[in-house]
Design an enzyme around this catalytic site. Structure first.
Site, PDB file in Angstrom:
ATOM      1  N   LEU A 141      -4.687 -37.620  18.532  1.00  0.00           N
ATOM      2  CA  LEU A 141      -4.873 -36.264  18.406  1.00  0.00           C
ATOM      3  C   LEU A 141      -3.667 -35.787  17.839  1.00  0.00           C
ATOM      4  CD1 LEU A 141      -6.735 -35.356  21.856  1.00  0.00           C
ATOM      5  CD2 LEU A 141      -7.646 -36.181  19.679  1.00  0.00           C
ATOM      6  N   PRO A 142      -3.399 -35.508  16.572  1.00  0.00           N
ATOM      7  CA  PRO A 142      -2.121 -35.720  15.920  1.00  0.00           C
ATOM      8  C   PRO A 142      -1.351 -33.988  15.927  1.00  0.00           C
ATOM      9  CG  PRO A 142      -4.054 -35.419  14.134  1.00  0.00           C
ATOM     10  CD  PRO A 142      -4.494 -35.894  15.642  1.00  0.00           C
ATOM     11  N   CYS A 143      -0.965 -33.712  17.058  1.00  0.00           N
ATOM     12  CA  CYS A 143      -0.251 -32.392  17.152  1.00  0.00           C
ATOM     13  C   CYS A 143       1.048 -32.573  16.434  1.00  0.00           C
ATOM     14  CB  CYS A 143      -0.010 -32.438  18.586  1.00  0.00           C
ATOM     15  SG  CYS A 143       1.003 -33.490  19.375  1.00  0.00           S
ATOM     16  N   HIS A 144       1.546 -33.665  15.881  1.00  0.00           N
ATOM     17  CA  HIS A 144       2.854 -33.587  15.185  1.00  0.00           C
ATOM     18  C   HIS A 144       2.589 -32.816  13.710  1.00  0.00           C
ATOM     19  CE1 HIS A 144       0.690 -37.309  13.939  1.00  0.00           C
ATOM     20  NE2 HIS A 144       1.113 -37.034  12.541  1.00  0.00           N
TER      21      HIS A 144
END
Length: 175
Positions: A141-144
């Protein structure tokens, strides 16, 4: 199998990656945690054990697919993940934010305010930041990919150097 039985089948694995060691944990329902090497893995495991109501056993085979996909992603060979996240870790508005993160296209970023607006809560910018900070399964889950409106990186559980690395990796391989 009951939900309690699934929790008893929780497993974890430590991966050596280009961004350092990662702890990956799952239940029979899916991934529950990816922790970076700047986090105390013993504390992460203790918290998971309390949260899940069970201990975790080291089980590399059970997490082989996750390990392969994470390795492929971190070496530029994968843009999306085909992994299930245990839905019990995605709770409330934070969970809605976290579940929406894969909608941010590989190689691009979105601001905290853009994510809040997309979810119909344009004033919930801080809540989006909190959701990203507490994301249980970063990378997948690419919060970056979420940055500040002024272009600054903002925070990241894995550290700003890791966030910068991931954004650069995606920008380089998206071309």
């Amino acid at each position: 199998m009951s939900a309690g039985t699934e929790a008893l089948e929780a497993s974890y694995r430590i991966l050596q990656t280009p961004i350092g060691a990662l702890l990956v944990a799952s239940t029979g329902r899916g991934l529950v945690r990816i922790a970076f090497d700047n986090e105390d893995f013993d504390d992460v495991l203790d918290t998971l054990s309390r949260t899940l109501g069970a201990g975790l056993s080291q089980n590399p085979e059970r997490l082989e697919d996750a390990a392969r996909q994470i390795d492929e992603y971190l070496t530029g060979g994968r843009r999306t993940f085909d992994l299930t996240v245990d839905p019990t870790v995605l709770v409330g508005f934070r969970g809605a934010v976290q579940a929406d993160l894969p909608a941010i296209a590989y190689g691009t970023t979105a601001t905290y305010s853009e994510v809040a607006a997309r979810l119909g809560r344009p004033r919930a910018v801080r809540a989006v930041g909190s959701a990203c900070a507490t994301n249980p399964v970063p990378l997948v889950l690419p919060c970056h990919r979420v940055v500040r409106s002024d272009g600054q990186l903002g925070g990241y559980r894995g550290g700003l150097a890791t966030k910068a690395f991931l954004i650069a990796l995606e920008a380089d391989t998206a071309r």
